[in-house]
Design an enzyme around this catalytic site. Structure first.
Site, mmCIF file in Angstrom:
data_model
loop_
_atom_site.group_PDB
_atom_site.id
_atom_site.type_symbol
_atom_site.label_atom_id
_atom_site.label_comp_id
_atom_site.label_asym_id
_atom_site.label_seq_id
_atom_site.Cartn_x
_atom_site.Cartn_y
_atom_site.Cartn_z
ATOM 1 N N GLU A 359 0.886 -1.315 -0.018
ATOM 2 C CA GLU A 359 0.099 0.069 0.185
ATOM 3 C C GLU A 359 0.849 1.307 0.277
ATOM 4 O OE1 GLU A 359 -2.757 -0.609 3.632
ATOM 5 O OE2 GLU A 359 -3.888 -2.152 2.209
ATOM 6 N N GLU A 464 -6.918 -9.301 -2.977
ATOM 7 C CA GLU A 464 -7.729 -9.416 -1.675
ATOM 8 C C GLU A 464 -9.257 -9.235 -1.731
ATOM 9 O OE1 GLU A 464 -5.883 -6.946 1.266
ATOM 10 O OE2 GLU A 464 -3.981 -7.450 0.756
#
Length: 585
Positions: A359, A464
């Protein structure tokens, strides 16, 4: 020289706009600064329902907001595009103070239909610098729906691809326009808005899935003399599916046989939810413990399930271990080197991927501490230790939220290119990781974002996937999974639906007795559908048979009254339809 020409062109544009609302001819080359482009994507559907999408008829069909000057620019090659000047209005805070400025492009009114998906594309440029520009569809009920966003630049054109879904209450007259919070003039070309009924959209996804995930395999059965054998039965057994489809697992799987059976009977890829992360393996400094991830990896290997390495580092300030946060530069570098070498060396050759710096579009803990080159340097070091794993940039909101300016496909592409362009990184095996945490998915935007990211020509996975609980959870999850499975650029899907006895993160597939919940039943339905194949066939008079097979590994057993049954193992992939497979009895 280029800067001088661009400034001159902008000056001419400025003067022309003050001479009247219509700019008859502004010489600005549509192909200028071509190095900014590198974008083979084309406008969609020749404008769709947009009138005068190429601006070849001036601003016919287009409008401007009050007190805004607009016109049509013309490149040296004759291409026309819409230009505006001064299309800026004030946004106000709750207290009534001017909070920001907002720039607007020309807009067009369109007739919208409810229960319809809309694909949108446009070429965009701004008058100066770089600005985040959003595509907006104003629905008939007044709702402004963001259909996509890019960082548009001066001096080159960038394509925005996205879209939105009009629901039943969105029928009526809407508007399409582009806006930015930066005070710039927005230039627009080749705008397209194309409607699709839900059935049309779903049918396309299914056709695409059949095209990219299956192949028609031609098989010839030959006898001991090499001659084709007619009327010979062939049984087909799928050994392993070719499209990787997985889920997250937790340490509870180590001591729970029911969980173990449920998980490994379904999935071909696994990601450890937290167990491989830094805070799980070294909660106290210099006290490393890899027993749990080691045991989880051994269990996956027992079943032939591949494992993604998640993760080496996490760029989120709030996810750092307490003892890491206050470190100075030298201390942090030493701790990071120890962690990186420890985890990557331990699992090199045992994991197929690494989420290297999780991220790091949204967060910048390591960049703040170590400088702007922290990301490419970390990728380089991981690649030097593990030469085989694909190194992923794992990010959220790139598919999920068109309104998030930090995670746009354009910013994702730019960050990947930054990593690739760092000295020594040219040979890195990079991958595109898209977390895919959805509430209400904007499916046309998802497809547009995947199209944009596919231009990188790197392995692309949805890593995810989950959908928040609600009355449409099953429906939305199916839309997301089918969209990913049907897109030719997506090479694998992993869900973020790890089971916990005390409850899951967002989405549970099963209850605590390992009986499927509705979303789990959907997953099983799709797994079964995606590996559907004929179980038997008979060769024709010439000894040939054609088989429509999902990609994967198969065992073909040939039975003929004149001989014993013989078995052959074959792999079916995208190239399998290009040649004939010969089976000898």
């Amino acid at each position: 020289m280029r800067n001088f020409v661009e400034k001159l062109v902008l000056s001419l544009l400025w003067i022309s706009l003050f001479q009247g609302c219509m700019v008859q001819s502004v010489e600005y080359d549509h192909t200028a600064s071509i190095e900014c482009l590198r974008d083979p994507m084309k406008p969609l559907y020749k404008g769709g329902i947009i009138q005068n999408s190429e601006f070849n008829n001036g601003l016919m069909g287009w409008s401007t907001y009050r007190n805004i000057k607009a016109g049509v620019g013309k490149s040296a090659s004759g291409n026309r595009f819409a230009v505006v000047q001064g299309a800026i209005s004030s946004l106000f805070s709750a207290a009534g103070d001017a909070a920001a400025l907002q720039s607007h492009s020309v807009y067009q009114k369109v007739q919208m239909q409810g229960d319809t998906h809309y694909s949108l594309s446009a070429w965009l440029q701004v008058s100066a610098g770089t600005a985040h520009v959003r595509a907006v569809v104003k629905a008939p009920n007044g709702e402004n729906i963001t259909a996509g966003g890019i960082d548009a630049q001066s001096g080159c054109w960038t394509m925005l691809k996205g879209g939105m879904t009009a629901h039943a209450y969105h029928s009526g007259q809407g508007e399409v326009f582009f806006e930015s919070d930066t005070p710039v003039d927005i230039w627009v070309d080749s705008v397209s808005l194309q409607p699709f009924s839900f059935d049309e959209w779903d049918a396309h996804a299914r056709r695409s899935a059949h095209k990219v995930r299956r192949s028609t395999v031609k098989v010839v059965v030959r006898g001991p003399d090499g001659q084709p054998m007619p009327n010979t039965s062939v049984s087909i057994q799928l050994l392993r599916t070719g499209f990787p489809f997985g889920n997250t697992m937790t340490k509870e799987i180590i001591s729970n046989p029911a969980y173990e059976k449920w998980f490994f009977s379904r999935f071909t890829v696994a990601t450890m939810e937290n167990e491989m992360k830094w805070y799980s393996t070294e909660w106290n400094q210099n006290q490393e413990d890899y027993k749990i991830p080691d045991d989880m990896l051994k269990m996956a290997q027992k079943y032939g399930v591949k494992v993604r390495g998640h993760n080496v580092f996490w760029d989120d300030q709030n996810s750092q271990i307490k003892w890491v946060r206050p470190m100075g530069v030298d201390q942090l570098k030493a701790a990071m080197q120890k962690r990186l070498k420890s985890v990557v060396s331990r699992y090199a050759g045992k994991v197929i991927h690494w989420d290297v710096l999780n991220e790091n579009l949204h967060f910048n803990f390591f960049e703040t501490k170590l400088g702007p080159n922290a990301s490419p340097m970390i990728y380089q070091q991981v690649g030097q230790i593990d030469h085989n794993a694909v190194l992923f940039m794992n990010e959220f909101n790139t598919l999920e939220q068109p309104m998030d300016p930090n995670g746009t496909p354009a910013k994702y592409v730019a960050k990947i290119k930054l990593i690739q362009g760092y000295p020594g990184n040219g040979g890195l095996k990079l991958g595109v990781g898209l977390e895919s945490h959805f509430s209400t998915p904007n499916i046309p935007y998802v497809r547009g974002a995947l199209d944009t990211l596919a231009q990188l020509k790197l392995p692309m996975w949805m890593t995810e996937v989950d959908v928040v609980k609600g009355p449409n959870q099953v429906k939305y999850l199916e839309q997301v999974l089918r969209e990913g499975y049907g897109h030719p650029g997506v090479q694998g899907i992993v869900m973020w639906a790890a089971w916990h006895a005390n409850g899951c993160y967002v989405m549970c597939l099963t209850d605590n007795t390992f009986k499927n919940l509705p979303v789990g039943a959907l997953v099983d339905k799709l797994i079964a559908e995606w590996k559907t194949h004929p179980t038997s066939a008979t060769t024709d008079a010439n000894g040939f048979v054609e088989l429509d097979l999902a990609h994967g590994d198969y065992k073909l057993t040939v039975n003929h009254p004149s001989s014993l049954a013989t078995s052959h193992t074959i792999t079916v992939d995208a190239a399998s339809s290009e040649h004939t497979i010969s089976l000898k009895v």
